[in-house]
Design a protein around this motif. Structure first.
Motif, PDB file in Angstrom:
ATOM      1  N   THR A 135      16.720 -11.293   2.723  1.00 18.41           N
ATOM      2  CA  THR A 135      17.339 -10.125   3.345  1.00 18.41           C
ATOM      3  C   THR A 135      16.280  -9.150   3.850  1.00 18.41           C
ATOM      4  O   THR A 135      15.095  -9.296   3.560  1.00 18.41           O
ATOM      5  N   GLY A 136      16.773  -8.129   4.535  1.00 19.09           N
ATOM      6  CA  GLY A 136      15.937  -6.983   4.859  1.00 19.09           C
ATOM      7  C   GLY A 136      15.755  -6.144   3.601  1.00 19.09           C
ATOM      8  O   GLY A 136      16.206  -6.508   2.507  1.00 19.09           O
ATOM      9  N   TYR A 137      15.120  -4.990   3.757  1.00 19.09           N
ATOM     10  CA  TYR A 137      14.838  -4.134   2.614  1.00 19.09           C
ATOM     11  C   TYR A 137      16.107  -3.591   1.965  1.00 19.09           C
ATOM     12  O   TYR A 137      17.149  -3.464   2.598  1.00 19.09           O
ATOM     13  N   GLN A 138      15.979  -3.268   0.698  1.00 20.76           N
ATOM     14  CA  GLN A 138      17.088  -2.799  -0.129  1.00 20.76           C
ATOM     15  C   GLN A 138      17.517  -1.390   0.234  1.00 20.76           C
ATOM     16  O   GLN A 138      16.700  -0.482   0.316  1.00 20.76           O
ATOM     17  N   LYS A 139      18.805  -1.239   0.433  1.00 23.79           N
ATOM     18  CA  LYS A 139      19.395   0.093   0.612  1.00 23.79           C
ATOM     19  C   LYS A 139      19.907   0.596  -0.736  1.00 23.79           C
ATOM     20  O   LYS A 139      19.759   1.755  -1.076  1.00 23.79           O
ATOM     21  N   ASP A 140      20.526  -0.313  -1.506  1.00 21.26           N
ATOM     22  CA  ASP A 140      21.081   0.049  -2.804  1.00 21.26           C
ATOM     23  C   ASP A 140      21.137  -1.194  -3.683  1.00 21.26           C
ATOM     24  O   ASP A 140      21.264  -2.311  -3.185  1.00 21.26           O
ATOM     25  N   PHE A 141      21.060  -0.986  -4.983  1.00 19.92           N
ATOM     26  CA  PHE A 141      21.204  -2.084  -5.937  1.00 19.92           C
ATOM     27  C   PHE A 141      21.867  -1.532  -7.178  1.00 19.92           C
ATOM     28  O   PHE A 141      21.422  -0.537  -7.756  1.00 19.92           O
ATOM     29  N   ARG A 175      10.361   3.856   2.669  1.00 28.54           N
ATOM     30  CA  ARG A 175      11.162   4.897   2.009  1.00 28.54           C
ATOM     31  C   ARG A 175      11.645   5.974   2.988  1.00 28.54           C
ATOM     32  O   ARG A 175      12.719   6.539   2.810  1.00 28.54           O
ATOM     33  N   LYS A 176      10.868   6.249   4.038  1.00 24.70           N
ATOM     34  CA  LYS A 176      11.285   7.217   5.063  1.00 24.70           C
ATOM     35  C   LYS A 176      12.572   6.779   5.755  1.00 24.70           C
ATOM     36  O   LYS A 176      13.308   7.605   6.288  1.00 24.70           O
ATOM     37  N   GLN A 177      12.840   5.478   5.752  1.00 28.16           N
ATOM     38  CA  GLN A 177      14.045   4.933   6.373  1.00 28.16           C
ATOM     39  C   GLN A 177      15.224   4.920   5.398  1.00 28.16           C
ATOM     40  O   GLN A 177      16.290   4.393   5.703  1.00 28.16           O
ATOM     41  N   GLY A 178      15.025   5.472   4.194  1.00 27.87           N
ATOM     42  CA  GLY A 178      16.078   5.480   3.186  1.00 27.87           C
ATOM     43  C   GLY A 178      16.222   4.145   2.482  1.00 27.87           C
ATOM     44  O   GLY A 178      17.278   3.856   1.919  1.00 27.87           O
ATOM     45  N   LEU A 179      15.168   3.340   2.504  1.00 26.51           N
ATOM     46  CA  LEU A 179      15.201   2.004   1.916  1.00 26.51           C
ATOM     47  C   LEU A 179      14.182   1.897   0.788  1.00 26.51           C
ATOM     48  O   LEU A 179      13.291   2.736   0.650  1.00 26.51           O
ATOM     49  N   GLN A 180      14.314   0.848   0.009  1.00 24.89           N
ATOM     50  CA  GLN A 180      13.395   0.539  -1.080  1.00 24.89           C
ATOM     51  C   GLN A 180      12.568  -0.689  -0.702  1.00 24.89           C
ATOM     52  O   GLN A 180      13.072  -1.576   0.000  1.00 24.89           O
ATOM     53  N   PHE A 206      23.701  -6.065  -4.333  1.00 24.66           N
ATOM     54  CA  PHE A 206      22.478  -5.706  -3.623  1.00 24.66           C
ATOM     55  C   PHE A 206      22.898  -5.412  -2.189  1.00 24.66           C
ATOM     56  O   PHE A 206      23.535  -6.246  -1.542  1.00 24.66           O
ATOM     57  N   ALA A 207      22.538  -4.246  -1.685  1.00 28.36           N
ATOM     58  CA  ALA A 207      22.891  -3.893  -0.311  1.00 28.36           C
ATOM     59  C   ALA A 207      21.634  -3.721   0.523  1.00 28.36           C
ATOM     60  O   ALA A 207      20.693  -3.038   0.110  1.00 28.36           O
ATOM     61  N   SER A 208      21.631  -4.364   1.689  1.00 25.57           N
ATOM     62  CA  SER A 208      20.597  -4.124   2.694  1.00 25.57           C
ATOM     63  C   SER A 208      21.225  -3.166   3.706  1.00 25.57           C
ATOM     64  O   SER A 208      22.341  -2.693   3.510  1.00 25.57           O
ATOM     65  N   GLN A 209      20.544  -2.898   4.800  1.00 23.91           N
ATOM     66  CA  GLN A 209      21.114  -2.004   5.810  1.00 23.91           C
ATOM     67  C   GLN A 209      22.385  -2.577   6.426  1.00 23.91           C
ATOM     68  O   GLN A 209      23.269  -1.840   6.827  1.00 23.91           O
ATOM     69  N   ASP A 210      22.469  -3.896   6.500  1.00 26.37           N
ATOM     70  CA  ASP A 210      23.539  -4.525   7.263  1.00 26.37           C
ATOM     71  C   ASP A 210      24.638  -5.202   6.449  1.00 26.37           C
ATOM     72  O   ASP A 210      25.700  -5.487   6.989  1.00 26.37           O
ATOM     73  N   LYS A 211      24.371  -5.500   5.186  1.00 30.13           N
ATOM     74  CA  LYS A 211      25.321  -6.332   4.461  1.00 30.13           C
ATOM     75  C   LYS A 211      25.236  -6.087   2.965  1.00 30.13           C
ATOM     76  O   LYS A 211      24.198  -5.703   2.446  1.00 30.13           O
ATOM     77  N   LEU A 212      26.334  -6.377   2.284  1.00 28.85           N
ATOM     78  CA  LEU A 212      26.403  -6.342   0.834  1.00 28.85           C
ATOM     79  C   LEU A 212      26.273  -7.771   0.316  1.00 28.85           C
ATOM     80  O   LEU A 212      26.939  -8.678   0.836  1.00 28.85           O
ATOM     81  N   TYR A 213      25.451  -7.955  -0.687  1.00 31.81           N
ATOM     82  CA  TYR A 213      25.251  -9.271  -1.295  1.00 31.81           C
ATOM     83  C   TYR A 213      25.736  -9.206  -2.730  1.00 31.81           C
ATOM     84  O   TYR A 213      25.350  -8.315  -3.483  1.00 31.81           O
ATOM     85  N   ILE A 214      26.585 -10.150  -3.086  1.00 34.80           N
ATOM     86  CA  ILE A 214      27.114 -10.227  -4.438  1.00 34.80           C
ATOM     87  C   ILE A 214      26.332 -11.315  -5.159  1.00 34.80           C
ATOM     88  O   ILE A 214      26.329 -12.483  -4.743  1.00 34.80           O
ATOM     89  N   SER A 228       0.860  -1.181   0.000  1.00 36.40           N
ATOM     90  CA  SER A 228       0.000   0.000   0.000  1.00 36.40           C
ATOM     91  C   SER A 228       0.898   1.233   0.000  1.00 36.40           C
ATOM     92  O   SER A 228       2.082   1.158   0.359  1.00 36.40           O
ATOM     93  N   GLY A 229       0.331   2.372  -0.382  1.00 37.76           N
ATOM     94  CA  GLY A 229       1.105   3.617  -0.379  1.00 37.76           C
ATOM     95  C   GLY A 229       1.675   3.936   0.989  1.00 37.76           C
ATOM     96  O   GLY A 229       2.819   4.368   1.116  1.00 37.76           O
ATOM     97  N   LYS A 230       0.893   3.703   2.028  1.00 34.99           N
ATOM     98  CA  LYS A 230       1.341   3.977   3.396  1.00 34.99           C
ATOM     99  C   LYS A 230       2.518   3.073   3.781  1.00 34.99           C
ATOM    100  O   LYS A 230       3.516   3.544   4.341  1.00 34.99           O
ATOM    101  N   GLN A 231       2.418   1.772   3.474  1.00 33.16           N
ATOM    102  CA  GLN A 231       3.497   0.834   3.797  1.00 33.16           C
ATOM    103  C   GLN A 231       4.773   1.213   3.050  1.00 33.16           C
ATOM    104  O   GLN A 231       5.864   1.203   3.616  1.00 33.16           O
ATOM    105  N   GLU A 232       4.628   1.541   1.775  1.00 27.03           N
ATOM    106  CA  GLU A 232       5.797   1.901   0.970  1.00 27.03           C
ATOM    107  C   GLU A 232       6.447   3.184   1.497  1.00 27.03           C
ATOM    108  O   GLU A 232       7.680   3.283   1.583  1.00 27.03           O
ATOM    109  N   ASN A 233       5.647   4.170   1.868  1.00 27.37           N
ATOM    110  CA  ASN A 233       6.185   5.421   2.410  1.00 27.37           C
ATOM    111  C   ASN A 233       6.974   5.193   3.690  1.00 27.37           C
ATOM    112  O   ASN A 233       8.006   5.834   3.911  1.00 27.37           O
ATOM    113  N   GLU A 234       6.496   4.293   4.555  1.00 22.13           N
ATOM    114  CA  GLU A 234       7.201   3.983   5.798  1.00 22.13           C
ATOM    115  C   GLU A 234       8.599   3.417   5.519  1.00 22.13           C
ATOM    116  O   GLU A 234       9.562   3.750   6.197  1.00 22.13           O
TER     117      GLU A 234
END
Length: 136
Positions: A92-98, A62-67, A103-111, A54-60
């Motif tokens: 993993t947890g949510y995506q920080k960067d890809f 994204r507010k954490q700097g995640l995808q 693929f990076a989560s908040q805690d680790k880089l995945y190759i 939902s838009g609300k879930q996605e916004n929550e």
């Protein structure tokens, strides 16, 4: 219903993606050199999961700097922290960067090694998958 949700995530059509073409030993060696001091994990048979929220879930998220995306890895090749045993699967947890095969989560880089996929399942489907596989 539970079985159908998991089957949809694991076996329905997906967009095919490619990861690194290097062999496991070479990836481990290069990652140790490049990412010294940073936790990383090399995976095969992987899937990027873009959650339909939902838009609300996605916004929550994204507010954490995640995808609103997670990585499902069916086969861990190497975990620098030795928390994930070789051959095990996890989510993993949510995506920080890809980018490319990283693929990076908040805690680790995945190759991401070898071929993988990308899907857009519902949150209930991913929730059921998380019941079967540990979250990294």
């Amino acid at each position: 219903m539970q079985t159908e949700l998991i089957e949809d995530v694991l076996y329905d059509q997906a967009q095919m993606l490619g990861g690194s073409r290097l062999g496991d030993d070479e990836l481990i060696r290069l990652a140790r050199e490049e990412f010294e001091g940073q936790p990383f994990c090399i995976v095969r048979n992987w899937m990027l999961i873009d959650l339909m929220l939902s838009g609300k879930q996605e916004n929550e998220i994204r507010k954490q700097g995640l995808q609103p995306s997670v990585l499902f890895a069916n086969h861990a090749v190497f975990d620098s922290e030795e928390r994930i045993a070789r051959g095990n699967g996890f989510i993993t947890g949510y995506q920080k960067d890809f980018h490319g095969c990283f693929f990076a989560s908040q805690d680790k880089l995945y190759i991401l090694a070898g071929r993988g996929a990308r899907k857009h399942p519902s949150l209930p489907a991913v929730t059921k998958l998380r019941e079967l596989f540990p979250v990294s």
